[in-house]
Design a protein around this motif. Sequence first.
Motif, short mmCIF file in Angstrom:
data_model
loop_
_atom_site.label_atom_id
_atom_site.label_comp_id
_atom_site.label_asym_id
_atom_site.label_seq_id
_atom_site.Cartn_x
_atom_site.Cartn_y
_atom_site.Cartn_z
N ASP A 82 48.19 44.36 48.73
CA ASP A 82 47.25 44.90 47.81
C ASP A 82 47.27 46.37 47.31
O ASP A 82 47.11 46.74 46.34
CB ASP A 82 45.72 44.44 48.18
CG ASP A 82 45.77 44.84 49.80
OD1 ASP A 82 46.69 45.45 50.27
OD2 ASP A 82 44.52 44.49 50.37
N THR A 85 50.34 46.69 44.90
CA THR A 85 50.21 46.40 43.40
C THR A 85 49.23 47.23 43.00
O THR A 85 49.59 47.75 41.69
CB THR A 85 49.10 44.87 43.73
OG1 THR A 85 50.01 43.81 44.31
CG2 THR A 85 48.87 44.50 42.25
N GLU A 86 48.13 48.08 43.68
CA GLU A 86 47.46 48.93 43.03
C GLU A 86 48.37 50.34 42.72
O GLU A 86 48.03 51.14 41.96
CB GLU A 86 46.11 49.32 44.03
CG GLU A 86 45.01 50.08 43.20
CD GLU A 86 44.62 49.21 42.10
OE1 GLU A 86 44.62 50.18 41.08
OE2 GLU A 86 44.63 48.10 41.87
N TYR A 89 50.30 49.73 39.65
CA TYR A 89 49.50 49.60 38.42
C TYR A 89 48.90 51.21 38.08
O TYR A 89 48.98 51.72 37.04
CB TYR A 89 48.03 49.15 39.10
CG TYR A 89 47.98 47.43 38.55
CD1 TYR A 89 49.13 47.03 38.21
CD2 TYR A 89 47.06 46.71 38.86
CE1 TYR A 89 49.15 45.39 38.04
CE2 TYR A 89 47.00 45.31 38.83
CZ TYR A 89 48.12 44.54 38.31
OH TYR A 89 48.60 43.17 38.20
N GLN A 139 53.84 39.86 41.11
CA GLN A 139 52.60 40.07 41.84
C GLN A 139 51.93 39.04 42.88
O GLN A 139 51.96 37.99 42.17
CB GLN A 139 51.50 40.64 40.96
CG GLN A 139 50.08 41.07 41.82
CD GLN A 139 49.07 41.40 40.68
OE1 GLN A 139 49.31 41.57 39.62
NE2 GLN A 139 47.95 41.42 41.07
N LEU A 141 49.12 37.13 45.37
CA LEU A 141 47.83 36.98 45.44
C LEU A 141 47.38 37.90 46.64
O LEU A 141 47.93 37.89 47.69
CB LEU A 141 47.35 35.48 45.83
CG LEU A 141 47.56 34.55 44.74
CD1 LEU A 141 47.39 33.19 44.89
CD2 LEU A 141 46.63 34.74 43.39
N CYS A 142 46.33 38.93 46.52
CA CYS A 142 46.03 39.89 47.31
C CYS A 142 44.46 40.19 47.30
O CYS A 142 44.03 39.84 46.23
CB CYS A 142 46.96 41.06 47.40
SG CYS A 142 47.04 42.01 45.92
N SER A 145 42.64 41.07 43.71
CA SER A 145 43.39 40.44 42.59
C SER A 145 42.39 39.70 41.80
O SER A 145 41.73 38.94 42.14
CB SER A 145 44.60 39.59 43.05
OG SER A 145 45.34 40.22 43.78
N VAL A 147 42.02 36.73 39.28
CA VAL A 147 42.75 35.33 39.05
C VAL A 147 42.04 34.44 38.13
O VAL A 147 41.03 34.73 38.01
CB VAL A 147 42.83 34.83 40.63
CG1 VAL A 147 43.61 35.55 41.69
CG2 VAL A 147 41.44 34.65 40.97
N ILE A 198 47.35 34.71 38.97
CA ILE A 198 47.24 36.13 38.84
C ILE A 198 47.13 36.45 37.38
O ILE A 198 47.64 35.97 36.61
CB ILE A 198 48.52 36.81 39.37
CG1 ILE A 198 48.45 36.85 40.80
CG2 ILE A 198 48.56 38.24 38.80
CD1 ILE A 198 47.53 37.87 41.48
N LYS A 200 47.18 39.87 35.49
CA LYS A 200 47.71 41.32 35.55
C LYS A 200 46.77 42.34 34.94
O LYS A 200 46.60 42.22 33.93
CB LYS A 200 49.29 41.57 34.80
CG LYS A 200 50.20 40.57 35.85
CD LYS A 200 51.60 40.52 34.96
CE LYS A 200 52.63 39.83 36.01
NZ LYS A 200 52.45 38.52 35.86
N ASP A 201 46.56 43.22 35.56
CA ASP A 201 45.45 44.28 35.04
C ASP A 201 46.33 45.45 34.31
O ASP A 201 45.86 45.77 33.13
CB ASP A 201 45.11 45.15 36.41
CG ASP A 201 43.57 44.40 36.84
OD1 ASP A 201 43.42 43.29 36.43
OD2 ASP A 201 43.01 45.05 37.89
#
Length: 730
Positions: A82, A85-86, A89, A139, A141-142, A145, A147, A198, A200-201
């Motif tokens: 997580d 991923t951040e 981003y 990415q 799943l964390c 996330s 979803v 997921i 995606k942001d």
Amino acid sequence: MILLRCIHVYEHIQSYCATDKYIEELIYLYQNSENQITCLLSLKILRKLIIFLSEDFNQQSKLMIKNFLTNILFSINKTTTDITTELIYLYRTIMSFNKSSLQTMAIQLILDTITSNLKSFQSIDNVLSSLCILGGYIQPLCLGSIVEIHDNDGIQLGVIIDINKNVLDLNTTDVLPYLVQFIQTNEIKWIREDKLRIQKDVLPPNLLELTDTNEFIDLLFDALAYFIQIDKSTIDSLLLLQLKRRSILVLYRILNHKKLVDIFIQKPYVSIIAQLSISALLLKTYQQSTNLHLLNKHQLEQYCLNLDRCKYFKQIINNNMNNTLNDEFIIWTKIPFKTDLLIDDLLSTNEWKSSMSKRNIELFKKGRLGNDEIKIIELSSQLTGKWFLEECGITHRFPGRIYLVSENSNKLTATFIIENLQLTEGNWYFCIRLLESTSIRIGWATNGFKSNDSIGIGYDQYSWSYDGSQGMIYNNEQYPFEFENIRWNTNDVCTAFTHQLPINSTTTTICNMLPNGNRTSYFPGVSLNVNETSILSSCEFIFHPMDMFECPLPNGYKPLVIPTLLDINDLFVPYPFSAYLIGNNIEDYIIHKRNNRSIKFLRDFINNYHLENIFILDNHHLILTEQSQGFPLTIDYEESLTISFNFSILKISNDYLDIILLTFDTQDKYSIQIPINKITNNTQIAIIFQINERKIKVYINNECRIFECPIITKFNIYILPTLNIGIQNL
């Protein structure tokens, strides 16, 4: 959490908090807090605020942010998923912050990282981090996330708020590892992994919008080509694999615009990359041990995520060594046995079966005219060179993945159908997976429909289609679909089936599939579109029910793929030579000698070839004891012979690793053993003697193994010696 909500909702709070001081405090919190949630929230707030930071920040703040960006490149993939991923981003957000000094700083850091590692890998981890930012990151799943939740109520959005890590690796359908909060209803519940997708942001940055874009694009293409072509390296093999994989992902992500494609085509190494791609496709035929090419996009991404979890190359070697311990049994069928209704099941056509008898195939094909083999063609035959096919499918492999390419960014429409296929009656069904672009129409057409480079399916009265990107049904004109808020996305699987219903609740218009009368024949079709903004459109057909994971074949519908021919004579013997221990009345199993009632025989229900029997009968089973030599049979020479029976173990020691299935009473003692772990409560056995070939094929439930046997003319065999078991259906 409250600050994050306020920054997301209120603009005045965004501007108030977007200062050097706040940014410095948030970076300090992230770098020094031991609480994972605090670190994650700090990064999320930073991502929201940093794009509002004024350009007049001081030199100290500039140095602080530069050090922070450097720290991001070092930290990606070295922390929790997580946080990783951040961090990606956040870096992407800064790179997409147009014409800012922060954008220039972020781009330069990646340029320097890639340039310094082109010849010698001094900081391979930073290179991998840079590739992740540019599009080479899948990415997982964390926590945190966003979803899509795919359940019986349709598709809803949610946020993962907790993960049960203790059950993540358990491969069972009842495992619910993710606690998700629904965005619309605030409902909280545990959900299976296969129900989540997921969202995606922050997507990878658009290279054409970056500062000094030409220099950056040229360097990136050169670096990616170099990484992909590396044959030998001093770095760890697992790291080299990740470098190549992420480089290919980045190249795939960025070649989405005609201008970028034009730049790439001018490069001298394009032919080498093309040769690598072609050789990889050719190798698929020969690399039977590797089945990665059978996987769909989602499964490949999960495989890549599993690679990321491996910390040392040694782990993978050990796993491979463990997998090579093969007990030589192969799975010959995945279809459950139905012994009570075997013949009825084989002759029934109510349910789909991948294999059918000749008679049943003819019944299945009722209403389906044309070729049995499925071949995808472009209807107008005027677009040669502008589209191509690739092989796809898992159970059913065939050239069914279509790519439509616009060479000059002009609008182009192409309709694809199955060559020489017409449907006249019945309920038929197929699926389409959307790959690149969602501008696709899926439907049916009939005689009279004509397609060209601007007319697709649904444009006239002789065709019907649905466009999920617009939520419209087309049949000479457009009608809004009932669920207007549902729009399809890439990698969605959509279905098409023949049925007659009103288009929606506000109209009585019906998609009449018979405009030419009751004798109308029709065929499936898909229209792809490309234009100036989307130069590539692609999808893949799914015809086999075993490949319809997302949208299973409904009851009462037939797929377009033809089942394979099933030779019933190879599956069971309609009239066996002898049959024992069958039926519901145990009294019928035994007959007595007239002049000596103490001598008992097992009754042969077919040819009166009764067998003398010394064993007891109980609960419809013939009981063998541990003191017995096994059930005896005398067999004269036959070119081919089959013996089948069911058995259950009544008592056995825990010391057994294998049991003896049968022994031969020959000059040289010969026996066949089977592993104890293959035995179930009611094990089904079939033994096929192929005497001329000196082979014995043993079927244990749904597994099979071939044994070599000696030359035998007449022999006695003993089935399951020295075991306390019960035999039935011999």
